[in-house]
Design an enzyme around this catalytic site. Structure first.
Site, PDB file in Angstrom:
ATOM      1  N   VAL A 144     -52.330  -7.551   7.183  1.00 47.87           N
ATOM      2  CA  VAL A 144     -52.290  -8.955   7.610  1.00 47.87           C
ATOM      3  C   VAL A 144     -53.080  -9.191   8.902  1.00 47.87           C
ATOM      4  CG1 VAL A 144     -50.061  -9.341   6.475  1.00 47.87           C
ATOM      5  CG2 VAL A 144     -50.099  -8.793   8.917  1.00 47.87           C
ATOM      6  N   THR A 195     -33.503  -0.419   8.866  1.00 49.41           N
ATOM      7  CA  THR A 195     -34.879  -0.080   8.468  1.00 49.41           C
ATOM      8  C   THR A 195     -35.559   0.642   9.629  1.00 49.41           C
ATOM      9  OG1 THR A 195     -35.859  -2.105   9.347  1.00 49.41           O
ATOM     10  CG2 THR A 195     -35.094  -2.201   7.067  1.00 49.41           C
ATOM     11  N   ASN A 214     -44.275  -1.704   1.212  1.00 50.56           N
ATOM     12  CA  ASN A 214     -44.188  -0.283   0.871  1.00 50.56           C
ATOM     13  C   ASN A 214     -42.834   0.307   1.224  1.00 50.56           C
ATOM     14  OD1 ASN A 214     -45.496  -0.908   3.469  1.00 50.56           O
ATOM     15  ND2 ASN A 214     -45.214   1.271   3.864  1.00 50.56           N
ATOM     16  N   ASN A 249     -35.769  -1.065  13.253  1.00 47.12           N
ATOM     17  CA  ASN A 249     -34.711  -0.967  14.274  1.00 47.12           C
ATOM     18  C   ASN A 249     -34.094   0.434  14.299  1.00 47.12           C
ATOM     19  OD1 ASN A 249     -33.047  -0.958  12.004  1.00 47.12           O
ATOM     20  ND2 ASN A 249     -32.656  -3.152  12.136  1.00 47.12           N
ATOM     21  N   TYR A 309     -41.628  -9.918  20.295  1.00 51.54           N
ATOM     22  CA  TYR A 309     -41.056 -10.069  18.950  1.00 51.54           C
ATOM     23  C   TYR A 309     -40.362 -11.428  18.843  1.00 51.54           C
ATOM     24  CZ  TYR A 309     -38.281  -8.907  14.779  1.00 51.54           C
ATOM     25  OH  TYR A 309     -37.715  -8.900  13.520  1.00 51.54           O
TER      26      TYR A 309
HETATM   27  N1  LIG Z   1     -34.429  -4.989   9.778  1.00 45.18           N
HETATM   28  C1  LIG Z   1     -33.833  -6.048  10.365  1.00 45.18           C
HETATM   29  O1  LIG Z   1     -32.656  -5.995  10.807  1.00 45.18           O
HETATM   30  C2  LIG Z   1     -34.587  -7.334  10.506  1.00 45.18           C
HETATM   31  C3  LIG Z   1     -33.949  -8.403  11.133  1.00 45.18           C
HETATM   32  C4  LIG Z   1     -34.634  -9.601  11.261  1.00 45.18           C
HETATM   33  C5  LIG Z   1     -35.906  -9.721  10.753  1.00 45.18           C
HETATM   34  N2  LIG Z   1     -36.528  -8.661  10.155  1.00 45.18           N
HETATM   35  C6  LIG Z   1     -37.881  -8.859   9.628  1.00 45.18           C
HETATM   36  O2  LIG Z   1     -37.955  -8.375   8.312  1.00 45.18           O
HETATM   37  C7  LIG Z   1     -39.307  -8.051   8.003  1.00 45.18           C
HETATM   38  C8  LIG Z   1     -39.349  -6.683   7.341  1.00 45.18           C
HETATM   39  O3  LIG Z   1     -38.990  -5.698   8.308  1.00 45.18           O
HETATM   40  P1  LIG Z   1     -38.147  -4.389   7.938  1.00 45.18           P
HETATM   41  O4  LIG Z   1     -36.900  -4.443   8.714  1.00 45.18           O
HETATM   42  O5  LIG Z   1     -38.109  -4.188   6.464  1.00 45.18           O
HETATM   43  O6  LIG Z   1     -39.033  -3.274   8.677  1.00 45.18           O
HETATM   44  P2  LIG Z   1     -39.900  -2.051   8.144  1.00 45.18           P
HETATM   45  O7  LIG Z   1     -39.163  -1.236   7.160  1.00 45.18           O
HETATM   46  O8  LIG Z   1     -40.425  -1.400   9.389  1.00 45.18           O
HETATM   47  O9  LIG Z   1     -41.099  -2.792   7.372  1.00 45.18           O
HETATM   48  C9  LIG Z   1     -42.107  -3.493   8.043  1.00 45.18           C
HETATM   49  C10 LIG Z   1     -43.246  -3.617   7.077  1.00 45.18           C
HETATM   50  O10 LIG Z   1     -44.315  -4.368   7.698  1.00 45.18           O
HETATM   51  C11 LIG Z   1     -45.522  -3.669   7.415  1.00 45.18           C
HETATM   52  N3  LIG Z   1     -46.592  -4.029   8.342  1.00 45.18           N
HETATM   53  C12 LIG Z   1     -46.656  -3.886   9.692  1.00 45.18           C
HETATM   54  N4  LIG Z   1     -47.866  -4.286  10.132  1.00 45.18           N
HETATM   55  C13 LIG Z   1     -48.573  -4.696   9.034  1.00 45.18           C
HETATM   56  C14 LIG Z   1     -49.871  -5.203   8.829  1.00 45.18           C
HETATM   57  N5  LIG Z   1     -50.728  -5.364   9.843  1.00 45.18           N
HETATM   58  N6  LIG Z   1     -50.244  -5.546   7.566  1.00 45.18           N
HETATM   59  C15 LIG Z   1     -49.407  -5.378   6.519  1.00 45.18           C
HETATM   60  N7  LIG Z   1     -48.161  -4.883   6.652  1.00 45.18           N
HETATM   61  C16 LIG Z   1     -47.772  -4.538   7.895  1.00 45.18           C
HETATM   62  C17 LIG Z   1     -45.129  -2.190   7.516  1.00 45.18           C
HETATM   63  O11 LIG Z   1     -46.129  -1.391   6.938  1.00 45.18           O
HETATM   64  P3  LIG Z   1     -46.380   0.156   7.446  1.00 45.18           P
HETATM   65  O12 LIG Z   1     -45.416   1.020   6.698  1.00 45.18           O
HETATM   66  O13 LIG Z   1     -47.804   0.383   7.077  1.00 45.18           O
HETATM   67  O14 LIG Z   1     -46.120   0.178   8.937  1.00 45.18           O
HETATM   68  C18 LIG Z   1     -43.847  -2.240   6.689  1.00 45.18           C
HETATM   69  O15 LIG Z   1     -44.121  -2.248   5.315  1.00 45.18           O
HETATM   70  C19 LIG Z   1     -40.081  -8.142   9.338  1.00 45.18           C
HETATM   71  O16 LIG Z   1     -40.753  -9.391   9.402  1.00 45.18           O
HETATM   72  C20 LIG Z   1     -38.964  -8.108  10.388  1.00 45.18           C
HETATM   73  O17 LIG Z   1     -39.344  -8.742  11.587  1.00 45.18           O
HETATM   74  C21 LIG Z   1     -35.888  -7.464  10.010  1.00 45.18           C
END
Ligand SMILES: NC(=O)c1ccc[n+]([C@@H]2O[C@H](COP(=O)([O-])OP(=O)(O)OC[C@H]3O[C@@H](n4cnc5c(N)ncnc54)[C@H](OP(=O)(O)O)[C@@H]3O)[C@@H](O)[C@H]2O)c1
Length: 294
Positions: free
Chosen positions: A69, A252, A19, A255, A219
């Site tokens: 999930v 995002t 989303n 962070n 994490y």
């Molecule tokens: N941003 C970075 O710099 C970075 C770096 C390394 C890895 N990552 C990884 O990238 C991935 C995406 O993160 P992002 O940075 O895009 O963060 P984000 O914008 O906060 O997105 C996280 C997503 O996960 C969803 N989520 C959380 N719990 C869930 C559940 N129980 N069931 C289904 N969906 C769930 C959230 O939904 P809601 O809106 O409902 O909360 C949101 O859509 C994650 O695995 C994160 O660890 C990000």
């Protein structure tokens, strides 16, 4: 995942946590490639709205399906190949953190650990939620979809969105590093045991003494174990390409928008891995587009 009819082969993808953030950008980039994408989110309203926005922008090949999930019943209704949902696992003093103005090099090197000690609290509840989302959520979704993925004519792709925090060199305890790095002895039972030990150590206040990661511990360990899981599944399903990827330091909600890359940039490497041609690497960890050490 491919599905062949009499005359054509069509590709389908499922993206979790789509989303917003990197997940939403992955959906957009896959849809532009002509793939039919199931955009999933745990919240019906925000998921439907995200899907509608993309559809209205000229991408009709996107459908919404609810997926939490952490909820096995919700997981069982789905099929696909990409896992992205993520939780940070810490309680954050957002204003305090912003005022520190930490640059990305300091974040990524791990040198920010001491600076943020008082501002990011690793509570037991947050740790459990984080591990249940990032590790067990990923396992749940993948295991539920594997029977379907095995039907793919051209070999399915699974992309697990990991993090730099997963890297074994960031874990002080040598025994933990060795266990996670030894593909011959890795198993789901071992990973489960390790996560339970982590949670027990957290409860007893001995994380540092026992050599767990000090920066966002839950994490980090959720991502290190999900990388190990990637290798276990890749070893078992040799016809698929199953990889995990650090998408970069992306601005995002996760962070508090301290990341330096845009979500479109962050989606590039997961999308690349989702579209790998046959015979490509499997069971690997990528730092963005480069294959790297676990
Ligand atoms: N941003 C970075 O710099 C970075 C770096 C390394 C890895 N990552 C990884 O990238 C991935 C995406 O993160 P992002 O940075 O895009 O963060 P984000 O914008 O906060 O997105 C996280 C997503 O996960 C969803 N989520 C959380 N719990 C869930 C559940 N129980 N069931 C289904 N969906 C769930 C959230 O939904 P809601 O809106 O409902 O909360 C949101 O859509 C994650 O695995 C994160 O660890 C990000």
């Amino acid at each position: 995942m491919d599905n062949q009819t009499n005359t054509s082969t069509h590709k389908y993808a499922v993206v979790t946590g789509a989303n917003k953030g990197i997940g939403l950008a992955i959906v957009q980039q896959l849809a532009i490639e002509g793939i039919t994408v199931v955009l999933t989110a745990r919240n019906e309203e925000s998921g439907t709205e995200a899907a509608l926005t993309l559809t209205k922008s000229g991408l009709p090949n996107i459908v919404f399906h609810q997926l939490d999930v952490q909820d096995s019943a919700s997981v069982e209704t789905l099929a696909g190949f990409v896992n992205n949902a993520g939780a940070s696992g810490v309680e954050v003093d957002a204003e305090g953190l912003k005022s520190l103005n930490i640059d990305s090099a300091t974040w990524l090197s791990g040198n920010a650990t001491n600076m943020v000690q008082g501002l990011m609290r690793q509570t037991y509840e947050k740790a459990k939620e984080c591990i249940d989302t990032n590790y067990y959520g990923c396992v749940r979704v993948t295991e539920a979809l594997l029977p379907l993925l095995q039907l793919s004519i051209s070999g399915a792709r699974i992309v697990i969105v990991s993090s730099l925090r997963s890297e074994l060199k960031r874990i002080p305890n040598e025994q933990i590093r060795k266990s996670l790095g030894d593909l011959d002895t890795l198993s789901l039972e071992k990973l489960d045991e390790m996560l339970q030990t982590f949670l027990r150590d957290l409860k007893e206040g001995v994380l540092v003494a026992n050599g767990w990661p000090t920066m966002v511990p839950a994490y980090s360990i959720s991502k290190a174990t999900v990388n190990a899981y990637t290798r276990i599944v890749a070893k078992k399903y040799k016809e698929m390409c199953i990889n995990c990827v650090h998408p970069g330091f992306v601005a995002t909600d996760l962070n508090l928008h301290t990341g330096t890359m845009t979500v479109d940039e962050g989606a590039r490497s997961p999308v690349l891995l989702a579209l790998l041609p046959d015979g490509s690497p499997s069971g690997c960890y990528f730092d963005q587009t480069q294959m790297a050490e676990f």
